[in-house]
Write a protein that holds these residues in place. Structure first.
Motif, PDB file in Angstrom:
ATOM      1  N   VAL A  20     -22.306 129.728 -22.096  1.00 49.56           N
ATOM      2  CA  VAL A  20     -21.301 128.815 -21.545  1.00 49.56           C
ATOM      3  C   VAL A  20     -21.989 127.643 -20.854  1.00 49.56           C
ATOM      4  CG1 VAL A  20     -19.438 128.555 -19.861  1.00 49.56           C
ATOM      5  CG2 VAL A  20     -19.577 130.617 -21.290  1.00 49.56           C
ATOM      6  N   MET A  21     -21.760 126.444 -21.403  1.00 48.28           N
ATOM      7  CA  MET A  21     -22.153 125.239 -20.685  1.00 48.28           C
ATOM      8  C   MET A  21     -20.937 124.790 -19.880  1.00 48.28           C
ATOM      9  SD  MET A  21     -24.530 123.057 -23.338  1.00 48.28           S
ATOM     10  CE  MET A  21     -24.132 123.744 -24.949  1.00 48.28           C
ATOM     11  N   ASP A  22     -21.025 124.931 -18.583  1.00 51.65           N
ATOM     12  CA  ASP A  22     -19.875 124.673 -17.719  1.00 51.65           C
ATOM     13  C   ASP A  22     -19.406 123.227 -17.914  1.00 51.65           C
ATOM     14  OD1 ASP A  22     -18.212 124.473 -15.203  1.00 51.65           O
ATOM     15  OD2 ASP A  22     -19.092 126.452 -14.907  1.00 51.65           O
ATOM     16  N   GLY A  23     -18.099 123.053 -18.072  1.00 49.52           N
ATOM     17  CA  GLY A  23     -17.548 121.703 -18.219  1.00 49.52           C
ATOM     18  C   GLY A  23     -18.028 120.973 -19.460  1.00 49.52           C
ATOM     19  N   LEU A  24     -18.306 121.715 -20.540  1.00 48.77           N
ATOM     20  CA  LEU A  24     -18.942 121.130 -21.725  1.00 48.77           C
ATOM     21  C   LEU A  24     -18.159 119.972 -22.341  1.00 48.77           C
ATOM     22  CD1 LEU A  24     -21.084 121.143 -23.978  1.00 48.77           C
ATOM     23  CD2 LEU A  24     -19.744 122.913 -25.147  1.00 48.77           C
ATOM     24  N   GLY A  25     -16.836 120.136 -22.455  1.00 43.92           N
ATOM     25  CA  GLY A  25     -16.035 119.105 -23.126  1.00 43.92           C
ATOM     26  C   GLY A  25     -16.126 117.770 -22.405  1.00 43.92           C
ATOM     27  N   GLY A  26     -16.068 116.693 -23.154  1.00 46.52           N
ATOM     28  CA  GLY A  26     -16.189 115.377 -22.534  1.00 46.52           C
ATOM     29  C   GLY A  26     -15.266 114.353 -23.144  1.00 46.52           C
ATOM     30  N   MET A  27     -15.579 113.089 -22.858  1.00 43.68           N
ATOM     31  CA  MET A  27     -14.776 111.978 -23.361  1.00 43.68           C
ATOM     32  C   MET A  27     -15.730 110.845 -23.707  1.00 43.68           C
ATOM     33  SD  MET A  27     -11.329 112.334 -22.865  1.00 43.68           S
ATOM     34  CE  MET A  27     -10.617 110.814 -22.248  1.00 43.68           C
ATOM     35  N   PRO A  28     -15.361 110.006 -24.683  1.00 42.38           N
ATOM     36  CA  PRO A  28     -16.199 108.838 -24.964  1.00 42.38           C
ATOM     37  C   PRO A  28     -16.130 107.816 -23.826  1.00 42.38           C
ATOM     38  CG  PRO A  28     -14.266 108.885 -26.405  1.00 42.38           C
ATOM     39  CD  PRO A  28     -14.211 110.135 -25.584  1.00 42.38           C
ATOM     40  N   ARG A  29     -17.234 107.041 -23.709  1.00 35.68           N
ATOM     41  CA  ARG A  29     -17.222 105.976 -22.697  1.00 35.68           C
ATOM     42  C   ARG A  29     -16.299 104.831 -23.087  1.00 35.68           C
ATOM     43  NH1 ARG A  29     -23.633 105.705 -21.379  1.00 35.68           N
ATOM     44  NH2 ARG A  29     -23.709 106.077 -23.626  1.00 35.68           N
ATOM     45  N   GLN A  30     -16.218 104.585 -24.417  1.00 35.88           N
ATOM     46  CA  GLN A  30     -15.210 103.629 -24.876  1.00 35.88           C
ATOM     47  C   GLN A  30     -14.523 104.219 -26.104  1.00 35.88           C
ATOM     48  OE1 GLN A  30     -18.555 102.644 -24.655  1.00 35.88           O
ATOM     49  NE2 GLN A  30     -18.943 103.435 -26.718  1.00 35.88           N
ATOM     50  N   PRO A  31     -13.283 103.795 -26.359  1.00 30.14           N
ATOM     51  CA  PRO A  31     -12.543 104.388 -27.470  1.00 30.14           C
ATOM     52  C   PRO A  31     -13.355 104.387 -28.763  1.00 30.14           C
ATOM     53  CG  PRO A  31     -11.118 102.923 -26.232  1.00 30.14           C
ATOM     54  CD  PRO A  31     -12.496 102.776 -25.658  1.00 30.14           C
ATOM     55  N   GLY A  32     -13.426 105.503 -29.418  1.00 30.10           N
ATOM     56  CA  GLY A  32     -14.152 105.600 -30.683  1.00 30.10           C
ATOM     57  C   GLY A  32     -15.620 105.926 -30.526  1.00 30.10           C
ATOM     58  N   GLY A  33     -16.108 105.876 -29.307  1.00 30.52           N
ATOM     59  CA  GLY A  33     -17.517 106.186 -29.076  1.00 30.52           C
ATOM     60  C   GLY A  33     -17.752 107.687 -29.041  1.00 30.52           C
ATOM     61  N   PRO A  34     -19.020 108.083 -28.900  1.00 28.35           N
ATOM     62  CA  PRO A  34     -19.326 109.513 -28.826  1.00 28.35           C
ATOM     63  C   PRO A  34     -19.011 110.079 -27.438  1.00 28.35           C
ATOM     64  CG  PRO A  34     -21.333 108.234 -28.577  1.00 28.35           C
ATOM     65  CD  PRO A  34     -20.229 107.234 -28.819  1.00 28.35           C
ATOM     66  N   THR A  35     -18.690 111.355 -27.399  1.00 27.91           N
ATOM     67  CA  THR A  35     -18.594 112.078 -26.127  1.00 27.91           C
ATOM     68  C   THR A  35     -20.020 112.404 -25.668  1.00 27.91           C
ATOM     69  OG1 THR A  35     -18.618 114.223 -27.193  1.00 27.91           O
ATOM     70  CG2 THR A  35     -16.461 113.174 -26.925  1.00 27.91           C
ATOM     71  N   LEU A  95     -21.384 115.300 -25.535  1.00 26.81           N
ATOM     72  CA  LEU A  95     -21.965 116.248 -26.484  1.00 26.81           C
ATOM     73  C   LEU A  95     -22.366 115.553 -27.781  1.00 26.81           C
ATOM     74  CD1 LEU A  95     -22.627 119.128 -27.515  1.00 26.81           C
ATOM     75  CD2 LEU A  95     -20.180 119.459 -27.957  1.00 26.81           C
ATOM     76  N   GLU A  96     -21.566 114.571 -28.185  1.00 27.63           N
ATOM     77  CA  GLU A  96     -21.879 113.856 -29.429  1.00 27.63           C
ATOM     78  C   GLU A  96     -23.031 112.868 -29.236  1.00 27.63           C
ATOM     79  OE1 GLU A  96     -17.356 114.212 -31.283  1.00 27.63           O
ATOM     80  OE2 GLU A  96     -17.941 112.448 -30.111  1.00 27.63           O
ATOM     81  N   PHE A  97     -23.155 112.368 -28.020  1.00 25.73           N
ATOM     82  CA  PHE A  97     -24.240 111.434 -27.679  1.00 25.73           C
ATOM     83  C   PHE A  97     -25.576 112.174 -27.560  1.00 25.73           C
ATOM     84  CE2 PHE A  97     -26.822 109.324 -24.420  1.00 25.73           C
ATOM     85  CZ  PHE A  97     -26.860 108.014 -24.883  1.00 25.73           C
ATOM     86  N   ALA A  98     -25.523 113.375 -27.067  1.00 24.29           N
ATOM     87  CA  ALA A  98     -26.753 114.150 -26.862  1.00 24.29           C
ATOM     88  C   ALA A  98     -27.437 114.424 -28.197  1.00 24.29           C
ATOM     89  CB  ALA A  98     -26.407 115.485 -26.178  1.00 24.29           C
ATOM     90  N   GLY A 146     -22.096 118.483 -37.447  1.00 25.52           N
ATOM     91  CA  GLY A 146     -22.813 118.806 -36.221  1.00 25.52           C
ATOM     92  C   GLY A 146     -21.837 119.354 -35.205  1.00 25.52           C
ATOM     93  N   PHE A 147     -22.328 119.548 -33.983  1.00 19.24           N
ATOM     94  CA  PHE A 147     -21.509 120.168 -32.943  1.00 19.24           C
ATOM     95  C   PHE A 147     -20.994 119.092 -31.990  1.00 19.24           C
ATOM     96  CE2 PHE A 147     -21.362 123.071 -29.006  1.00 19.24           C
ATOM     97  CZ  PHE A 147     -20.130 123.597 -29.363  1.00 19.24           C
ATOM     98  N   GLY A 148     -19.722 118.815 -32.044  1.00 19.55           N
ATOM     99  CA  GLY A 148     -19.128 117.829 -31.154  1.00 19.55           C
ATOM    100  C   GLY A 148     -17.616 117.896 -31.273  1.00 19.55           C
ATOM    101  N   GLU A 149     -16.931 117.211 -30.376  1.00 17.73           N
ATOM    102  CA  GLU A 149     -15.477 117.295 -30.320  1.00 17.73           C
ATOM    103  C   GLU A 149     -14.826 116.938 -31.656  1.00 17.73           C
ATOM    104  OE1 GLU A 149     -17.416 116.375 -27.955  1.00 17.73           O
ATOM    105  OE2 GLU A 149     -16.675 117.035 -26.007  1.00 17.73           O
ATOM    106  N   SER A 150     -15.267 115.856 -32.297  1.00 14.94           N
ATOM    107  CA  SER A 150     -14.604 115.413 -33.540  1.00 14.94           C
ATOM    108  C   SER A 150     -14.854 116.388 -34.676  1.00 14.94           C
ATOM    109  CB  SER A 150     -15.103 114.021 -33.948  1.00 14.94           C
ATOM    110  OG  SER A 150     -14.753 113.090 -32.957  1.00 14.94           O
ATOM    111  N   GLU A 151     -16.057 116.914 -34.775  1.00 15.03           N
ATOM    112  CA  GLU A 151     -16.354 117.876 -35.831  1.00 15.03           C
ATOM    113  C   GLU A 151     -15.622 119.195 -35.577  1.00 15.03           C
ATOM    114  OE1 GLU A 151     -18.300 117.162 -38.746  1.00 15.03           O
ATOM    115  OE2 GLU A 151     -17.712 115.239 -37.884  1.00 15.03           O
ATOM    116  N   CYS A 152     -15.503 119.563 -34.323  1.00 13.91           N
ATOM    117  CA  CYS A 152     -14.798 120.814 -33.997  1.00 13.91           C
ATOM    118  C   CYS A 152     -13.332 120.762 -34.433  1.00 13.91           C
ATOM    119  CB  CYS A 152     -14.900 121.117 -32.504  1.00 13.91           C
ATOM    120  SG  CYS A 152     -16.535 121.746 -32.026  1.00 13.91           S
TER     121      CYS A 152
END
Lengths: 402, 402
Positions: free
Chosen positions: B22-37, B39-42, B367-373
């Motif tokens: 468990v990565m606490d608070g894993l889910g995120g949001m993009p900095r700008q619309p359409g950008g990576p979260t 997790l997607e940026f990492a 890969g592993f990220g919000e959009s792929e999930c």
């Protein structure tokens, strides 16, 4: 998730017809990661064409991770919460041999077993006596009479039989007599609730009489009884959904399950061809049709990937004949997954197609299969939602609330 | 959705091992619309590779739109309906400082506050006294003795402390004494149920004694008590899931939460490195491992997008060491989302990966990220379904019904 009381309130009378075509154990798995499943491997031109004009999804029979038996899997398809409306094993055993249960019936699964002189079990399956021997012994046990109940003893297979008591006030809250090991005597039947005491006494008297009759037999000189269950008294399709429903199944178990939910059951069907002919012949007399195809599950249980795919192809081939009848709603689904790779039922969500000409939001899909269903308009949904959706797409549901 | 009673019935003993990372608070949001979260940026080469061999999905911790605290978020991951199995705030406060609660314990959160001569609150936080001062005052309050209970007073931070009564028959159905405003006196503790009257009297006697001790202090001359809660007596992992579970957490709160569900808790872990070493060292002795990583949440709370991504990369780097152990099931998920853009927990569904070699239907993902999930085989699912799925994919679940 709609419950049956809500459905009872919202369902409407209508002329619209619904066909639910169930390929038992439809869902599958690829043989190697990334490969096609059985359904994706099968050549299914009719299903694929229909998929593009339908809504696809994946139905979750009981819950994520929960592998359904045939009873719960079908209860969910029929809209009955399978955890709430559990069908006991004794009832399923009776249904499986085509015994028609009434609400007054208490059923148990029986095993012939072997005991020594001290009544200790030496073989829990009596050497797996052949079914013919089982029939002879059952015939002898039919001589037992007890006050206040009618008694039915029916052979099942090998050392297995079904016992049904019919009478007022019976209870299934009884413990099993099979101790699940040898070297100890069968357990007496004990009541698990006060209102089951009379039933426990009846059961013990029946067992005592059975022991007397069997005493000189070898090797089947005793019985054990398991899975006590009352006919569950389920709400019926006509009351809940306002549907006059016809069950077109070949196997006794599915005829029995559909009887429990109040469908009329057509007897004597032996092949898909019979089922299709019966569907057409009864088209004007009913508005819901359950068509059950068993062999997809059977070949999955066999572990035969290609044979399972071939069974799916047989069902694909008859699809045009269902469509010719122009049902307002056609559902193609399964009661659970039976991946050939596993030779067993599994919990994986089941590919589902809902065809409702002119009424659906369609989805851009290439055909009918697990991966395409993942992109479908219905998403992943609880199987109990299928009946509410079927009624809604058939125009048979009123608005909820003002 | 499976409940714990159903799990208790269906779960099986097995050798198969499950790791929940468990990565606490894993889910995120993009900095700008359409950008990576985050997790997607990492850069997460290990997670991305694993994603293509796993099933992805998005877990909904409590319900759509409901932002979880750490307690409910983890209860859901452990399969406990977090609305039904609510952990009271007093209990969470005690767990957060590493206090080991027993079923006889009643816990409350305490605040030092300032009152005037008429006992009216003038500062609800006593000028936010430093933690050192808090410790000194707590030491004085430890002198209080009451009949029939053992009493623990523990400093937390600044003006906050924890109070625990230990004894038979205590009840948490008590009201809070903080009136939530100044200019009025603290409220007396009142019982909200008959069986809480004795506990209310104890609490009031303790408060009276505390006031006498603090009377000459400035500014912390009084206390308020909130969040009364009993240790919740949760069903335990070994009983419900037949799992021998080991908790590998650094923070006291998570050690405490896992104690409540019956995991063995390894003490003294300080870094991810310690956790990984402990995982390997205990591999043969347990069959469920909870590995908790806090800093993804911490950096999200800080609002530091890149730092949160960097924490995710640290976890990615150790992933091969978990896979080397060959768990039958590896889950990578979070207890909730903590988008850096929000500097707070949020309700957004949490990226989840379930790896079960040879057992899953895979999904075509990059890969592993919000959009792929969102394209994943698990769909969007209630977080409480994760444990049933983990057990099922580990082959630790029986079929439901016949």
């Amino acid at each position: 998730m709609a419950d049956l009381e809500l459905m009872r309130e919202l369902s409407l009378e209508s002329e619209a017809r619904i066909v639910m075509l169930v390929m038992d154990g439809l869902g599958g798995m690829p043989r190697q990661p990334g490969g096609p499943t059985e359904l994706e491997f099968a050549r299914t031109p009719n299903l694929d064409r229909l998929a593009a004009q339908s809504m696809l999804g994946l139905s979750i029979p009981i819950g994520n991770g929960i592998t359904p038996g045939s009873g719960p899997g079908h209860m969910a398809l029929f809209g009955y919460d399978p955890v709430k409306y559990l069908i006991g094993r004794g009832v399923l055993e009776a249904l499986g041999i085509g015994f028609v249960l009434t609400p007054d019936d208490l059923a148990a699964r029986g095993n012939f077993c072997t005991v020594d002189a001290e009544l200790r079990i030496t073989d829990r399956r009596a050497g797996r006596i052949p079914t013919d021997k089982c029939r002879q012994l059952v015939q002898k046990l039919r001589a037992i009479r007890l006050p206040g109940v009618e008694i039915f003893v029916e052979p099942v297979q090998d050392y297995r039989f079904a016992l049904i008591f019919r009478g007022p006030g019976l209870s299934g809250r009884l413990n099993e007599t099979d101790p699940q090991r040898t070297g100890v005597p069968p357990l007496p039947v004990a009541a698990q609730a006060d209102d089951a005491k009379a039933s426990a006494e009846l059961a013990n008297r029946w067992i005592g009489a059975a022991r007397e009759i069997l005493t000189a037999e070898q090797p089947a000189n005793m019985v054990t009884l398991r899975g006590w269950a009352k006919e569950p008294g389920l709400p019926k399709f006509n009351a809940v959904y306002k549907l006059k429903a016809l069950s077109l199944a070949v196997y006794p178990m599915y005829k029995g399950l559909t009887t429990l939910v109040g469908m009329d059951v057509l007897q004597g069907l032996r092949h898909l061809e019979d089922q299709l002919a019966a569907l057409a012949a009864n088209w004007k007399s009913y508005d819901f049709f359950f068509v059950h195809y068993k062999y997809t599950d059977s070949r999955g249980e066999d572990g035969d990937f290609e044979a399972k795919a071939a069974e799916i192809e047989k069902v694909d081939a008859i699809l045009p004949r269902i469509l010719e009848l122009k049902p307002e709603v056609l559902i193609v689904t399964g009661d659970h997954s039976t991946p050939a790779a596993w030779k067993a039922h599994s919990w994986h969500p089941v590919p589902t197609l809902l065809h409702a000409p002119g009424r659906g939001r369609l989805n851009a899909v290439q055909g009918f299969g697990e991966s395409e269903c993942l992109k479908g308009a219905l998403g992943q949904f609880p199987a109990v939602d299928l009946m509410p959706m079927a009624l809604a797409y058939a125009g048979r549901m009123a608005k909820f609330g003002a």
